[in-house]
Motif scaffolding. Structure first.
Motif, PDB file in Angstrom:
ATOM      1  N   HIS A  85       0.834  -1.208   0.000  1.00  0.00           N
ATOM      2  CA  HIS A  85       0.000   0.000   0.000  1.00  0.00           C
ATOM      3  C   HIS A  85       0.864   1.252   0.000  1.00  0.00           C
ATOM      4  O   HIS A  85       2.066   1.195   0.284  1.00  0.00           O
ATOM      5  CB  HIS A  85      -0.901   0.001   1.238  1.00  0.00           C
ATOM      6  CG  HIS A  85      -0.136   0.092   2.528  1.00  0.00           C
ATOM      7  ND1 HIS A  85       0.400  -1.007   3.160  1.00  0.00           N
ATOM      8  CD2 HIS A  85       0.226   1.154   3.294  1.00  0.00           C
ATOM      9  CE1 HIS A  85       1.032  -0.629   4.263  1.00  0.00           C
ATOM     10  NE2 HIS A  85       0.955   0.679   4.365  1.00  0.00           N
ATOM     11  N   HIS A  87       0.697   5.772   1.056  1.00  0.00           N
ATOM     12  CA  HIS A  87       0.137   6.673   2.069  1.00  0.00           C
ATOM     13  C   HIS A  87      -0.262   8.022   1.474  1.00  0.00           C
ATOM     14  O   HIS A  87      -1.199   8.627   1.937  1.00  0.00           O
ATOM     15  CB  HIS A  87       1.154   6.888   3.202  1.00  0.00           C
ATOM     16  CG  HIS A  87       1.751   5.615   3.675  1.00  0.00           C
ATOM     17  ND1 HIS A  87       2.847   5.034   3.050  1.00  0.00           N
ATOM     18  CD2 HIS A  87       1.379   4.760   4.649  1.00  0.00           C
ATOM     19  CE1 HIS A  87       3.119   3.885   3.647  1.00  0.00           C
ATOM     20  NE2 HIS A  87       2.246   3.689   4.620  1.00  0.00           N
ATOM     21  N   HIS A 138       4.891   0.207   0.593  1.00  0.00           N
ATOM     22  CA  HIS A 138       5.494  -0.896   1.345  1.00  0.00           C
ATOM     23  C   HIS A 138       4.430  -1.911   1.773  1.00  0.00           C
ATOM     24  O   HIS A 138       3.232  -1.676   1.624  1.00  0.00           O
ATOM     25  CB  HIS A 138       6.300  -0.380   2.553  1.00  0.00           C
ATOM     26  CG  HIS A 138       5.489   0.302   3.615  1.00  0.00           C
ATOM     27  ND1 HIS A 138       6.057   0.852   4.748  1.00  0.00           N
ATOM     28  CD2 HIS A 138       4.161   0.535   3.730  1.00  0.00           C
ATOM     29  CE1 HIS A 138       5.119   1.368   5.505  1.00  0.00           C
ATOM     30  NE2 HIS A 138       3.959   1.201   4.927  1.00  0.00           N
TER      31      HIS A 138
HETATM   32 FE   FE2 Z   1       2.133   1.854   5.685  1.00  0.00          FE
END
Ligand code: FE2
Length: 194
Positions: A85, A87, A138
């Motif tokens: 994912h 951010h 990550h």
């Molecule tokens: Fe994360």
């Protein structure tokens, strides 16, 4: 609220008000405050340390009313892991209890994911950063077998309602997602739709 947590939130509130800071300066300053916060594991309320047998938990500890930052207690049950994912905002992660493993990824020009550096294991007291400018994709997992691990995540936005992406590990295809918070069950200031 514990004195340490209140002190941290005060420090970050003052930090995000400072004009002219670069993102790296913000990360450096915030990392210092995070290091102090996770130096001792004696302040996290029990309700914010509760695991779930099925899903990793993201308990909102504090949401800035102006959405400039949010603070989350990330509780891993045994064997729990995130998908790959991103951010989209800066983030500072401080390990409080147990350990977590982070595998960094980047996307090639053709959109495929590739591991971008070695896996890292965070142990209590250690701090790591994510941001679009330094590596923002990550996958993270509990690194302690049969035990609960807890890390404290500070983000430069209201992470629970930011539209971001999870990625298919094989194809690299992005799928939009909004993480929400485990402990915010009804619509309010912090859970509302973006
Ligand atoms: Fe994360």
């Amino acid at each position: 609220m514990s004195g340490k947590l209140l002190q941290f939130i005060g420090a970050i509130s003052r930090l995000v008000e400072r004009p002219g800071l670069t993102q790296q300066e913000t990360l450096d300053q915030a990392s210092g405050h995070m290091r102090a916060l996770v130096a001792e594991d004696d302040w996290l309320p029990k309700s914010m340390a509760r695991p779930d047998p099925q899903y990793y938990q993201q308990h909102l500890l504090y949401g800035d009313p102006l959405d400039r930052f949010s603070l989350v207690s990330f509780v891993w049950g045994p064997g729990q892991a995130t998908p790959v994912h991103d951010h989209t905002v800066w983030g500072v992660i401080g390990m409080l209890r147990g350990a977590e493993q982070e595998i960094p990824y980047s996307r090639d020009a053709d959109g495929r994911l590739r591991q971008d550096g070695p896996a890292r294991v965070l142990t209590p007291g250690s701090v790591a950063c994510v941001a679009p400018s330094i590596g923002d994709i990550h996958a993270v997992s509990n690194a302690v077998e049969g035990q609960v691990s807890i890390s404290i995540h500070l983000y430069g936005g209201n992470i629970g309602r930011i539209r971001r992406s999870v990625y298919d590990r094989e194809t690299g295809q992005a799928k939009p997602f909004i993480s929400g918070y485990s402990n915010v069950l009804c619509p309010n200031l912090w859970a509302r739709e973006a």
